[in-house]
Design a protein around this motif. Structure first.
Motif, PDB file in Angstrom:
ATOM      1  N   GLY A 295      -6.835   0.240   9.447  1.00 28.40           N
ATOM      2  CA  GLY A 295      -8.272   0.078   9.292  1.00 28.40           C
ATOM      3  C   GLY A 295      -8.759   0.331   7.873  1.00 28.40           C
ATOM      4  O   GLY A 295      -8.045   0.116   6.890  1.00 28.40           O
ATOM      5  N   LYS A 296     -10.009   0.802   7.769  1.00 28.29           N
ATOM      6  CA  LYS A 296     -10.647   0.989   6.464  1.00 28.29           C
ATOM      7  C   LYS A 296      -9.873   1.948   5.577  1.00 28.29           C
ATOM      8  O   LYS A 296      -9.696   1.698   4.370  1.00 28.29           O
ATOM      9  CB  LYS A 296     -12.082   1.477   6.655  1.00 28.29           C
ATOM     10  CG  LYS A 296     -12.814   1.764   5.344  1.00 28.29           C
ATOM     11  CD  LYS A 296     -14.220   2.302   5.597  1.00 28.29           C
ATOM     12  CE  LYS A 296     -14.899   2.732   4.302  1.00 28.29           C
ATOM     13  NZ  LYS A 296     -16.256   3.281   4.538  1.00 28.29           N
ATOM     14  N   GLU A 297      -9.401   3.053   6.132  1.00 26.83           N
ATOM     15  CA  GLU A 297      -8.678   4.044   5.332  1.00 26.83           C
ATOM     16  C   GLU A 297      -7.425   3.429   4.713  1.00 26.83           C
ATOM     17  O   GLU A 297      -7.145   3.611   3.515  1.00 26.83           O
ATOM     18  CB  GLU A 297      -8.300   5.247   6.202  1.00 26.83           C
ATOM     19  CG  GLU A 297      -7.632   6.370   5.419  1.00 26.83           C
ATOM     20  CD  GLU A 297      -7.276   7.562   6.302  1.00 26.83           C
ATOM     21  OE1 GLU A 297      -6.501   8.423   5.831  1.00 26.83           O
ATOM     22  OE2 GLU A 297      -7.763   7.628   7.454  1.00 26.83           O
ATOM     23  N   ALA A 298      -6.674   2.683   5.507  1.00 22.70           N
ATOM     24  CA  ALA A 298      -5.475   2.038   4.991  1.00 22.70           C
ATOM     25  C   ALA A 298      -5.832   0.959   3.971  1.00 22.70           C
ATOM     26  O   ALA A 298      -5.151   0.811   2.940  1.00 22.70           O
ATOM     27  CB  ALA A 298      -4.675   1.423   6.141  1.00 22.70           C
ATOM     28  N   ALA A 299      -6.912   0.209   4.243  1.00 25.92           N
ATOM     29  CA  ALA A 299      -7.327  -0.850   3.324  1.00 25.92           C
ATOM     30  C   ALA A 299      -7.702  -0.274   1.961  1.00 25.92           C
ATOM     31  O   ALA A 299      -7.326  -0.825   0.916  1.00 25.92           O
ATOM     32  CB  ALA A 299      -8.504  -1.623   3.916  1.00 25.92           C
ATOM     33  N   PHE A 300      -8.416   0.840   1.963  1.00 28.56           N
ATOM     34  CA  PHE A 300      -8.824   1.454   0.697  1.00 28.56           C
ATOM     35  C   PHE A 300      -7.620   2.020  -0.052  1.00 28.56           C
ATOM     36  O   PHE A 300      -7.546   1.908  -1.281  1.00 28.56           O
ATOM     37  CB  PHE A 300      -9.870   2.535   0.942  1.00 28.56           C
ATOM     38  CG  PHE A 300     -11.288   2.007   1.059  1.00 28.56           C
ATOM     39  CD1 PHE A 300     -11.540   0.729   1.527  1.00 28.56           C
ATOM     40  CD2 PHE A 300     -12.365   2.804   0.704  1.00 28.56           C
ATOM     41  CE1 PHE A 300     -12.834   0.239   1.635  1.00 28.56           C
ATOM     42  CE2 PHE A 300     -13.662   2.328   0.798  1.00 28.56           C
ATOM     43  CZ  PHE A 300     -13.920   1.045   1.268  1.00 28.56           C
ATOM     44  N   ARG A 301      -6.678   2.613   0.669  1.00 29.22           N
ATOM     45  CA  ARG A 301      -5.472   3.117   0.002  1.00 29.22           C
ATOM     46  C   ARG A 301      -4.693   1.966  -0.638  1.00 29.22           C
ATOM     47  O   ARG A 301      -4.185   2.088  -1.759  1.00 29.22           O
ATOM     48  CB  ARG A 301      -4.575   3.878   0.992  1.00 29.22           C
ATOM     49  CG  ARG A 301      -5.072   5.269   1.332  1.00 29.22           C
ATOM     50  CD  ARG A 301      -3.930   6.148   1.846  1.00 29.22           C
ATOM     51  NE  ARG A 301      -3.292   5.601   3.038  1.00 29.22           N
ATOM     52  CZ  ARG A 301      -3.646   5.876   4.279  1.00 29.22           C
ATOM     53  NH1 ARG A 301      -4.650   6.729   4.516  1.00 29.22           N
ATOM     54  NH2 ARG A 301      -2.997   5.343   5.306  1.00 29.22           N
ATOM     55  N   PHE A 302      -4.613   0.863   0.098  1.00 30.94           N
ATOM     56  CA  PHE A 302      -3.927  -0.317  -0.413  1.00 30.94           C
ATOM     57  C   PHE A 302      -4.623  -0.842  -1.681  1.00 30.94           C
ATOM     58  O   PHE A 302      -3.975  -1.097  -2.715  1.00 30.94           O
ATOM     59  CB  PHE A 302      -3.893  -1.401   0.671  1.00 30.94           C
ATOM     60  CG  PHE A 302      -3.334  -2.723   0.227  1.00 30.94           C
ATOM     61  CD1 PHE A 302      -1.969  -2.939   0.204  1.00 30.94           C
ATOM     62  CD2 PHE A 302      -4.177  -3.757  -0.163  1.00 30.94           C
ATOM     63  CE1 PHE A 302      -1.438  -4.165  -0.209  1.00 30.94           C
ATOM     64  CE2 PHE A 302      -3.662  -4.982  -0.572  1.00 30.94           C
ATOM     65  CZ  PHE A 302      -2.294  -5.176  -0.592  1.00 30.94           C
TER      66      PHE A 302
END
Length: 393
Positions: free
Chosen positions: A317-324
């Protein structure tokens, strides 16, 4: 002569006007007005200006005319009107032809600003708008009525890359006397044959692939000479949405390398989509040019290649997308697309942020979705960058 030339040649030479100095690069006529030899000449020009006669920059300009003629020749359109931005083109094409009581059918999957024009502005002035799933022909058939004035859709939707069958939808619309307007940004003038497939009006944000180098905002409306000069031009010249001469010059320079850039971008996008497809940290890879795309067969028939943009949906989700996104080193985080640089966008929090959650869900704009506009960088560098960023998720 232009009609006999291949598209790449037309993109370099069509519409050229040279001054008495014989310049190689097109001249920029940075002037807001024009001088008349006599009062009689001024009167005659205001009655009816000839093809190379100009009155005021808001009405037309030699540099802008070169760009309009060149992109019309490239696209296979009778005429074109250049605008200040892509959204000036979208709103101008629709507003210039519609009136209170008219009915429009539109695909639901659209760029946020396009949705605003259809949902907020047109309805405010008494235009009825019906939204459909652009990929569902049955919905188009049911929604298009005898009194439908226009249908509107993105040939490839932003950002979930749904593909609309132009030929079939155009056939349904024309059977009811409706005009077909296609926002063709993702398909690009290189891969699209929208006019051949039934589009009446084609719209581009020239900010994207046509400039393609992050320099200027622009747009263009293409169609028949009657539509462009009798419907669009009066509206645009009186409301002020025309393109500046300097921007037109930038767009002319962009057209010269458009074919080369888009082909390189598409080759990169295809390779990245294939490499990423099935990755354990991704729910899905969305790219029209690979077999896993639901409309891959339509894409091959309609535009041959899958274009320059892919989307990926990260598992976290958003957390993974931002880390990416924060781990990306070669690409840049921005909200443009079609650039020579690879650009990554998180639509749910930027371009489509204003949409309510239920609408995002309906459009497939998940918290983990990232749109990747692929540039012309070295393919192996781009692959390495995306895979190292996925390791950080």
């Amino acid at each position: 002569m232009t009609k006999d030339l291949k598209p790449r040649t037309r993109a370099v030479h069509a519409g050229t006007r040279r001054s008495q100095y014989g310049e190689v690069s097109e001249a920029i006529f940075l002037t807001q007005g024009f001088v008349y030899d006599t009062a009689e000449q001024a009167e005659a020009r205001f009655v009816e200006a000839g093809p190379d006669e100009f009155i005021y920059a808001r009405y037309g300009n030699p540099t802008v005319a070169m760009f309009e003629d060149r992109i019309a020749a490239l696209e296979g359109a009778e005429d074109a009107f250049a605008t200040a931005s892509g959204m000036a083109a979208v709103s101008g094409a629709l507003m210039s032809m519609l009136k209170a009581g008219d009915h429009v059918v539109s695909a639901r999957a659209l760029f946020g600003s396009c949705l605003y024009v259809l949902e907020e502005i047109l309805t405010r002035y008494g235009v009825e708008v019906t939204f459909v799933d652009g990929t569902d022909i049955a919905q188009w058939k049911e929604a298009i009525r005898d009194d439908t004035r226009a249908v509107f859709f993105e040939s490839i939707s932003n950002p979930t890359l749904q593909v609309v069958d132009i030929e079939t939808v155009a056939g349904l619309a024309h059977a009811k006397g409706a005009i077909v307007l296609v926002d063709n940004v993702f398909a690009t003038p290189v891969w699209s044959r929208a006019f051949e497939q039934g589009a009446d009006v084609v719209i581009y944000s020239t900010t994207k692939h046509i400039d393609g180098q992050g320099r200027a905002l622009g747009g263009v409306i293409l169609g028949t000479k009657d539509f462009v000069r009798k419907t669009v031009e009066p509206y645009m010249k009186h409301t002020g949405g025309s393109m500046s001469p300097f921007t037109a010059w930038v767009m002319l320079k962009g057209l010269e390398t458009l074919d080369l850039r888009v082909r390189a971008q598409t080759e990169n996008a295809t390779a990245l989509a294939i490499a990423l497809d099935g990755h354990e940290k991704l729910n899905r890879v969305i790219y029209p040019g690979i077999p896993s795309h639901a409309q891959h067969a339509l894409v091959k028939r309609q535009m041959e290649k899958g274009g320059t943009v892919l989307s990926i949906d990260l598992v976290g989700g958003k957390e993974a997308a931002f880390r990416f996104l924060n781990a990306i080193e070669v690409g840049v985080i921005s909200n443009n697309l079609g650039d020579a640089k690879t650009i990554l966008t998180h639509p749910a929090t930027t371009t489509h942020q204003r949409l309510p959650q239920d609408q995002k869900d309906a459009l497939g704009i998940s918290a983990g979705l990232i749109r990747i506009s692929v540039g012309i960088e070295d393919q192996e560098d781009l692959k390495a960058d995306l895979f190292q960023a996925l390791q950080c998720v």
